[in-house]
Structures are given as structure tokens and as C-alpha cells.
Design a protein around this motif. Structure first.
Motif, PDB file in Angstrom:
ATOM      1  N   TYR A 151       0.837  -1.209   0.000  1.00 22.91           N
ATOM      2  CA  TYR A 151       0.000   0.000   0.000  1.00 22.91           C
ATOM      3  C   TYR A 151       0.874   1.262   0.000  1.00 22.91           C
ATOM      4  O   TYR A 151       0.621   2.207  -0.758  1.00 22.91           O
ATOM      5  N   ILE A 152       1.912   1.256   0.829  1.00 24.89           N
ATOM      6  CA  ILE A 152       2.811   2.410   0.912  1.00 24.89           C
ATOM      7  C   ILE A 152       3.499   2.657  -0.423  1.00 24.89           C
ATOM      8  O   ILE A 152       3.634   3.798  -0.876  1.00 24.89           O
ATOM      9  N   ALA A 153       3.949   1.586  -1.063  1.00 24.57           N
ATOM     10  CA  ALA A 153       4.629   1.716  -2.362  1.00 24.57           C
ATOM     11  C   ALA A 153       3.725   2.391  -3.384  1.00 24.57           C
ATOM     12  O   ALA A 153       4.169   3.244  -4.158  1.00 24.57           O
ATOM     13  N   ILE A 154       2.445   2.016  -3.374  1.00 22.77           N
ATOM     14  CA  ILE A 154       1.481   2.613  -4.315  1.00 22.77           C
ATOM     15  C   ILE A 154       1.261   4.086  -3.989  1.00 22.77           C
ATOM     16  O   ILE A 154       1.265   4.948  -4.871  1.00 22.77           O
ATOM     17  N   VAL A 155       1.076   4.371  -2.695  1.00 19.82           N
ATOM     18  CA  VAL A 155       0.817   5.757  -2.266  1.00 19.82           C
ATOM     19  C   VAL A 155       1.977   6.671  -2.642  1.00 19.82           C
ATOM     20  O   VAL A 155       1.780   7.764  -3.189  1.00 19.82           O
ATOM     21  N   ILE A 156       3.206   6.228  -2.362  1.00 22.79           N
ATOM     22  CA  ILE A 156       4.384   7.044  -2.667  1.00 22.79           C
ATOM     23  C   ILE A 156       4.532   7.245  -4.166  1.00 22.79           C
ATOM     24  O   ILE A 156       4.823   8.350  -4.641  1.00 22.79           O
ATOM     25  N   PHE A 173      11.949   0.286  -3.917  1.00 24.60           N
ATOM     26  CA  PHE A 173      12.712  -0.226  -2.778  1.00 24.60           C
ATOM     27  C   PHE A 173      11.773  -0.831  -1.735  1.00 24.60           C
ATOM     28  O   PHE A 173      12.009  -1.942  -1.238  1.00 24.60           O
ATOM     29  N   ILE A 174      10.699  -0.140  -1.420  1.00 26.71           N
ATOM     30  CA  ILE A 174       9.760  -0.630  -0.416  1.00 26.71           C
ATOM     31  C   ILE A 174       8.931  -1.784  -0.955  1.00 26.71           C
ATOM     32  O   ILE A 174       8.552  -2.704  -0.224  1.00 26.71           O
ATOM     33  N   ILE A 352       9.223   3.890   6.645  1.00 28.81           N
ATOM     34  CA  ILE A 352       8.900   4.629   5.417  1.00 28.81           C
ATOM     35  C   ILE A 352       7.400   4.916   5.363  1.00 28.81           C
ATOM     36  O   ILE A 352       6.974   5.997   4.946  1.00 28.81           O
ATOM     37  N   GLY A 353       6.597   3.950   5.821  1.00 31.02           N
ATOM     38  CA  GLY A 353       5.150   4.157   5.837  1.00 31.02           C
ATOM     39  C   GLY A 353       4.746   5.301   6.746  1.00 31.02           C
ATOM     40  O   GLY A 353       3.845   6.074   6.425  1.00 31.02           O
TER      41      GLY A 353
END
Length: 500
Positions: A151-156, A173-174, A352-353
Motif C-alpha cells: 500500500y505504501i509503495a502505491i501511495v508514494i 525499494f519498499i 517509510i510508511g
């Protein structure tokens, strides 16, 4: 009732069927393949022995079935395991259950109530833990963290406030971290046997951790733009892909066989080679990342929050390198210091999240100020020509009119003098001077004060007089702003000028 001769013949053939069961042999000593009818008769006889609880005879008959036909080995192996369980042959029972799972992985066999007689034994419990697909606390945590990571990878990746290249690098990376954690979850829960196509699914990314983080640091600390030669950093991953793709193209049964082979052989040479390459890549790129981090720290170009973000990112990555090194050392000695590396990866994902949620601008590094300005004013109606005109007029106000000397100066006053809106005035200052209104005013005031101190070599002026002259209302505010710009107080600065 039949004649005595018929009874004798019947007993003879029955005894022969039990005692003389054998594998047909040709003259050269090779096993002869039974036709389907003979095979069915042999299997039927073995089943009849099992149903009659003649388990020793059933085992012999089923062994003959295995030696003459291979198509349905798993069910036959299960029947042999059940026969051994009935005879309390624990080790043999467990061995045949495992052989059955190797031919056809069906974990339901472990739940069969006919194994209850051996279920509480140590050997059966070991086998059960080895192959039964199930979640524990660790696997649930890893699964949850991996979902957060995706989810974080998509958001970033879709956050336009972050520099495009920086967000691509850090989101990849995430994503790789999350994919690795998910693979670990599948592996430790034994679902890798249920979904054999997951075999080595994260291995292809093993050599990308270092390059992605290295170029992220390079981009966000040095405003680096990629060149064609940078593609050489992908060569190790490409070579690894060439090795792995034939494995990925195998069918499920072949991958399952490889999984069982790895379990039996332990840490194979191929696994050792990939692990050694990954460790070498991590250490090598870790060295270059450290150089970038130290250089960025000394330059002081990043904001305090961004510097803190990169410092912690750097520390967690090196914790991962250290834990992976320990994992490699202990694996080679037969131990399993396994979870430490996954915990470090989970910390990286969660860290990172956290920043992706509360302060996404830190991901851009040196680009953060520019990105904030662009995002803030992306819907502005100010044209490029008008912006330049307002910038020239603003320079005149500060350089010639010296409007900064007015102690009641404010952004509304600037906008009025420029005959524009407060929003446009703010945009012009941010875009053309890379600072906000108060920073711009302080810059001009301090430069004016420095000029006055340099000219006053006989110390005729008081510091408070200079503060009032350049537009400050009190000495404290003046001293604070002056020291922030020069690292010296006005008095110290004056002494330094006079002595030089």
C-alpha cells in the motif's frame, strides 16, 4: 459343499497368492510391467488384505504395486503408511507419509483420523510441523506488514508532491522489501508447498536492494540525473534473471520436487551462491551509501526533518546488512538466525510508511522545497511573463527603495506596492528567490547590517542603532537573525572585520 479336491485346489491357489506374490522378471533380470488387468488384480488383493486387517501382507502387496506401477504412488504410499500406523511402526509410518507428500502434496493426509494412534509421537509431530500449512504470530505479523508495504509503495509512487525519480526509486525499494516479507510468510507457513509457483519468487530482486537505495540517496542529496552508464548497475540482476527464468518456467510438480530437494539437502550450493552475491551487493552499495550520507550530513543542505529521515533510513539499512551477514554465517554452521533480517525489513517498511503518512516531502530531499512550491502554485493563474515582471519590480523595491528597512513591512504591503494579490506576491518570492517572504526580508536586512558593520571600523555605531536602521524593532530579534546567517553575533562579526 464342494468336493475335497475343489477345496484343496482353492486353498492351494489362495496360499500361492499370498506367499508367492512377486515382481515378474524377464530372462535378463529386469522388472516386467504388468498390464492394467494384472495391476488392478494386484491392487485389489492389497486392498483386501488391508480391509481384513492383515497389515503385514498388505504392506508386501502394496510394495509390489509400487514396483510395477508409478502413476498413483501417493495413494498407495498412504495405504502403506496407514498399515504401518496400525502395526505401531512409527518411523516407517512417518517415512511413508512424507514420501506420499513428496509425490502429491495433500496436507489433508496429516488430519486423517486413522493416524491418531501415532499422532502424539515426536516423529509425527515433527512431520506435522514440517508440512502442515498454518499461521503463527510471526507469520501473521509478516503478512500484515507486507500488505502495508504494498500500500505504501502505491501511495508514494502516485504522490506528485515527491520528486518523480525519487519516488520511483523509493517505492520500488519498499515494494521489494514487502515482496520479500510476503515470500518469507508463504515459506514459514508451509504454503509454499501448496503454491509451488512461489518457489524462489523474491530471489530475482536480491541484487536490487543496494542499487535502488544508493541512487535514491544520490538523487536526493546531489540532484543527480541518470546516465546510460548507470544501466550497468542492472547487469548483476539481469545475469541472475537468466539463471532463474528457466526455474520459473518449470511446472508446479517440478518446482515442488525442487522444494523437497532443498529441504532434504539443506543449504545447496546454488542457494549459497545467490546469498553470497546478495551479501556482497549489500556491503558494496552500503559503502557508497555511507559516503553519500556523510557528505550530505556535512554539507547541511537538507532540512532538519529530511536529514533525520535519511539518517534513520541509513541506520535501518545497515542494521539489515548486519543481520543478513549474521544470518549467512549461522546458516553455514547449521543454525538459523532467520527472523532478525526480516524484522529489519519490516522496520524499514513501517518507518517509510510513517513518513509517507505524516511528512511525504522528506522523500524528495534537496528537491523538497521546489516540489512544495510547484504543488502549492500548480493551479495559479500567474503567467510566466507577469511573474518575471513582478520579480523585477520586487527587486527594485528591495534593492533601490530598500523597503525592507520599514519595521512594519508585511506581505500585504509588498503586494500593494506591486499592484497584485498577496498570493501572487508569495508565489513570485518562492519561485524566483527559493525562500519565503520573511526569509527574504531577513536576508536583505542582515546584508545591510553587515555592510554597515564593515564600514564602521571605529565602532561609532551601537548595535541597537544598526538593528533599528535595517528594520528590526529590538536587539534580540536582530542578534538571533544575524547569528543564524553568519554563525556570529554582530559584535563578534565587527571585531572579526576590524581585525582582518
Amino acid at each position: 459343499m464342494g468336493s475335497p479336491i475343489n477345496l484343496i485346489a482353492l486353498l492351494f491357489f489362495y496360499t500361492l497368492s499370498i506367499s508367492a506374490i512377486h515382481i515378474p522378471i524377464d530372462p535378463e533380470g529386469h522388472e516386467v510391467w504388468l498390464d492394467s488387468q494384472e495391476y488392478r488384480n494386484l491392487l485389489k488383493k492389497a486392498d483386501s488384505f488391508y480391509l481384513e486387517h492383515k497389515y503385514a501382507d498388505a504392506i508386501k502387496a502394496y510394495d509390489l504395486v509400487l514396483k510395477t506401477h508409478t502413476e498413483i504412488k501417493a495413494p498407495v504410499l498412504k495405504k502403506i503408511a496407514l498399515s504401518h500406523a496400525a502395526l505401531d511402526h512409527i518411523d516407517a509410518c512417518v517415512d511413508y507419509i512424507e514420501r506420499s507428500l513428496h509425490f502429491e502434496f495433500d496436507p489433508v493426509i496429516l488430519q486423517d483420523e486413522r493416524f491418531d494412534s501415532v499422532r502424539e509421537t515426536k516423529a509425527f509431530n515433527t512431520l506435522y510441523k514440517k508440512y502442515d500449512p498454518s499461521f503463527d504470530v510471526w507469520s501473521l505479523i509478516y503478512f500484515y506488514v507486507s500488505l502495508i508495504g504494498f500500500y505504501i509503495a502505491i501511495v508514494i509512487n502516485f504522490n506528485k508532491k515527491i520528486d518523480r525519480i525519487a519516488r520511483t526509486l523509493i517505492s520500488l525499494f519498499i515494494f521489494i522489501h514487502s515482496f520479500f516479507i510476503l515470500h518469507i510468510c508463504v515459506s514459514i507457513t508451509n504454503y509454499e508447498y501448496v503454491f509451488p509457483h512461489s518457489y524462489m519468487m523474491s530471489t530475482i530482486f536480491s541484487l536490487l536492494y543496494g542499487p535502488l537505495l544508493y541512487f535514491y540517496f544520490k538523487r536526493t542529496t546531489q540532484e543527480y540525473f541518470f546516465k546510460r552508464i548507470d544501466l550497468l548497475h542492472l547487469v548483476p540482476t539481469i545475469l541472475l534473471s537468466v539463471y532463474l527464468i528457466p526455474i520459473y518456467l518449470l511446472d508446479a510438480e517440478e518446482k515442488l520436487a525442487l522444494l523437497f530437494r532443498d529441504v532434504e539437502e539443506g543449504f545447496s550450493m546454488a542457494n549459497f551462491a545467490v546469498t553470497a552475491l546478495k551479501l556482497t551487493s549489500l556491503i558494496g552499495y552500503g559503502y557508497f551509501i555511507r559516503r553519500l550520507y556523510v557528505k550530505s550530513k556535512k554539507s547541511g543542505e537538507l532540512s532538519k526533518q529530511t536529514a533525520l529521515w535519511q539518517r534513520n533510513l541509513y541506520y535501518i539499512h545497515f542494521m539489515y546488512i548486519a543481520s543478513y551477514l549474521l544470518y549467512c554465517i549461522f546458516i553455514s554452521n547449521g543454525l538459523a538466525l532467520f527472523h532478525s533480517q526480516v524484522i529489519c525489513m519490516a522496520l524499514m517498511v513501517l518507518y517509510i510508511g510513517y513518513f509517507a503518512s505524516v511528512q511525504p516531502d522528506v522523500f524528495s530531499g534537496v528537491f523538497s522545497l521546489n516540489n512544495q512550491v510547484l504543488f502549492k502554485y500548480e493551479k495559479s493563474g500567474l503567467t510566466e511573463s507577469l511573474s518575471k515582471e513582478l520579480m523585477e519590480n520586487l527587486r527594485k523595491l528591495f534593492d533601490i527603495d530598500k523597503i525592507y528597512k520599514e519595521n512594519d513591512i508585511c506581505l500585504e504591503m509588498i503586494a500593494e506596492r506591486l499592484n497584485t494579490t498577496r498570493h501572487n506576491a508569495s508565489q513570485v518570492i518562492n519561485e524566483h528567490f527559493d525562500m519565503n517572504f520573511h526569509e527574504l526580508v531577513n536576508k536583505y536586512r542582515i546584508e545591510e547590517a553587515k555592510s554597515m558593520l564593515c564600514k564602521d571600523r571605529k565602532n561609532n555605531l551601537n548595535i541597537i542603532d544598526i538593528a533599528y536602521e535595517v528594520g528590526y524593532n529590538n536587539k534580540v530579534t536582530f542578534n538571533k537573525a544575524f547569528k543564524k546567517d553568519t554563525k556570529l553575533t554582530p559584535s563578534q562579526y565587527q571585531k572579526k572585520v576590524v581585525s582582518s
